[in-house]
Design a protein around this motif. Sequence first.
Motif, mmCIF file in Angstrom:
data_model
loop_
_atom_site.group_PDB
_atom_site.id
_atom_site.type_symbol
_atom_site.label_atom_id
_atom_site.label_comp_id
_atom_site.label_asym_id
_atom_site.label_seq_id
_atom_site.Cartn_x
_atom_site.Cartn_y
_atom_site.Cartn_z
ATOM 1 N N THR A 26 -17.329 35.447 16.178
ATOM 2 C CA THR A 26 -16.160 36.301 16.215
ATOM 3 C C THR A 26 -16.592 37.752 16.150
ATOM 4 O OG1 THR A 26 -15.939 36.284 13.820
ATOM 5 C CG2 THR A 26 -14.821 34.530 15.036
ATOM 6 N N SER A 28 -15.806 40.019 14.147
ATOM 7 C CA SER A 28 -16.033 40.480 12.778
ATOM 8 C C SER A 28 -17.375 40.068 12.234
ATOM 9 C CB SER A 28 -14.929 39.940 11.874
ATOM 10 O OG SER A 28 -14.960 38.518 11.869
ATOM 11 N N THR A 29 -17.970 39.057 12.852
ATOM 12 C CA THR A 29 -19.236 38.575 12.318
ATOM 13 C C THR A 29 -20.390 38.731 13.285
ATOM 14 O OG1 THR A 29 -18.864 36.335 13.137
ATOM 15 C CG2 THR A 29 -18.029 36.828 10.940
ATOM 16 N N SER A 72 -23.143 35.915 7.169
ATOM 17 C CA SER A 72 -21.709 36.031 7.405
ATOM 18 C C SER A 72 -20.948 35.651 6.147
ATOM 19 C CB SER A 72 -21.284 35.124 8.562
ATOM 20 O OG SER A 72 -19.886 35.085 8.671
ATOM 21 N N GLN A 73 -19.927 36.400 5.828
ATOM 22 C CA GLN A 73 -19.102 36.099 4.670
ATOM 23 C C GLN A 73 -18.202 34.897 4.914
ATOM 24 O OE1 GLN A 73 -17.151 39.455 2.865
ATOM 25 N NE2 GLN A 73 -18.720 40.898 3.541
ATOM 26 N N ASN A 74 -18.107 34.455 6.175
ATOM 27 C CA ASN A 74 -17.222 33.341 6.499
ATOM 28 C C ASN A 74 -17.943 31.998 6.532
ATOM 29 O OD1 ASN A 74 -15.069 35.152 6.924
ATOM 30 N ND2 ASN A 74 -15.824 35.587 8.988
ATOM 31 N N LYS A 75 -19.265 31.999 6.426
ATOM 32 C CA LYS A 75 -20.028 30.761 6.548
ATOM 33 C C LYS A 75 -20.518 30.304 5.179
ATOM 34 C CE LYS A 75 -21.738 31.482 11.255
ATOM 35 N NZ LYS A 75 -22.941 31.550 12.105
ATOM 36 N N GLU A 76 -19.748 29.408 4.578
ATOM 37 C CA GLU A 76 -20.148 28.920 3.261
ATOM 38 C C GLU A 76 -21.437 28.117 3.342
ATOM 39 O OE1 GLU A 76 -18.400 26.451 -0.597
ATOM 40 O OE2 GLU A 76 -17.163 26.699 1.203
ATOM 41 N N ASP A 318 -20.969 24.073 10.039
ATOM 42 C CA ASP A 318 -19.858 24.439 10.904
ATOM 43 C C ASP A 318 -19.401 23.218 11.703
ATOM 44 O OD1 ASP A 318 -17.919 26.034 11.932
ATOM 45 O OD2 ASP A 318 -19.253 27.463 12.910
ATOM 46 N N ASN A 385 -16.411 24.052 8.208
ATOM 47 C CA ASN A 385 -16.378 25.212 7.330
ATOM 48 C C ASN A 385 -14.964 25.477 6.804
ATOM 49 O OD1 ASN A 385 -18.177 27.244 6.264
ATOM 50 N ND2 ASN A 385 -16.955 28.754 7.389
ATOM 51 N N LYS A 386 -13.957 24.951 7.524
ATOM 52 C CA LYS A 386 -12.566 25.145 7.127
ATOM 53 C C LYS A 386 -12.018 23.962 6.336
ATOM 54 C CE LYS A 386 -11.675 28.088 11.144
ATOM 55 N NZ LYS A 386 -10.853 28.297 12.371
#
Length: 425
Positions: A26, A28-29, A72-76, A318, A385-386
């Motif tokens: 994305t 943002s990342t 990335s802050q979105n990838k735990e 992911d 990831n979600k």
Amino acid sequence: MHYKNYFGLFIVLTIIVFYQNCFAQTPSTSENNSLFFIPEILIGKTLEANTDFPETKLQKNLFLSIGRYNFSQNKEWAARLNYPKTGISFGYTDFGNSEKVGQAYSILPFIEFSILKSHIEGLNLQIGFGSSYMNTQYDEITNEFNRAITTKINWSFRSFVYYDMFKSNATDWRFGLGYLHHSNGHTNLPNQGLNSLAASISAKIDHKKSSSYTFEEPNFRAKSQMYFDFRFGLGQNVLSTHFNTKKEVYSIAASAGKIINNTFKFGGGFYYRFYEHYYDYIKNNEALVAEQVPHFTDNPYGYATTFGLFATSELLLDHIGIEFNLGLNIYKPFYKIDWQLNQGYSYDLENGETVEVLGELDWYYEIKRTVSARLGLKYYLWSTNKAPKYNAYIGAHINANLGQADFTELSIGYEYRFGLKEKHK
């Protein structure tokens, strides 16, 4: 329905993994997922696969890897694994004997971890699992002593440790040591597999060094979820060198367990399999059935089946899952005949008669009859990831008796997650 092989879909899976790991990002990342490139030269030794294996000179390899960082802050999953690098490698291998062993062209998705970081700076472990095209195979007349490879398309695996020797503004020069393997997953025999040891020099090139990335490292809460999983598999294998036509293996499996921190999946379950080769051998009342177990013909379907229990572990990255299972065969009656056919040998007498010697039912047979294993890749329709409540996947796996390939399998599956439990600070 019969298929020539199942590697076509695995290659499609590999392309999906390539896109997911290198280009799907994305806005943002994207800055923190910058691409890097690694040209690599390897030299090594092709190990002998069998007695009288063709002599080989120095093995030579060229690899080009394309990957990305996962800051990335979105990838735990990336945070939980200390931000590994992911990507795909394209390789060319000359095994050191062009006429009898030939060359391989490989494509392998990979993941690379920093190891012993607190003790040795710049030490990394890279693991790749994919597919290869081999241009030279076993032939009983023209290439009878290369019993390593019998098919053009094969599974490939590589595991390397890399050390950063020195760094410049945009390049890390690395020295590596590792192991490479190629085999066809028991879809044609003989299949001793090609194993190699190699050393490499490579350069990791990127326009923005990983050390220059700046972002606020996320602090994810500890969490867990229970899950239920069901899958159907369609596999393929051969029975022995005398029954060397590909036939299907049908399987179903169900498992349940826990997903920890949305990254680590552990569980256990039950599997059931039906082998077409076993069924046909029994139905046709072939020699070993008639001699040893004539009662098998009373229920060929039942004696051609297997069921057992397994423990499963999986890394969730992911859309991608890397899975390893270890199982216990509770019921596999035909494996006694399978073993005798595959572990035996034949020789010719002076009068022209051929003598068949069956494999011995020793302690090693008992272990391999009991222990099963499964290794492969899965692609989830929705990003893990979600933590979706419902998910579906396709997978490509090698199934084995202990460490020896049993059959190659493609599968489709469904996963259901129960309520998410988070630990509050």
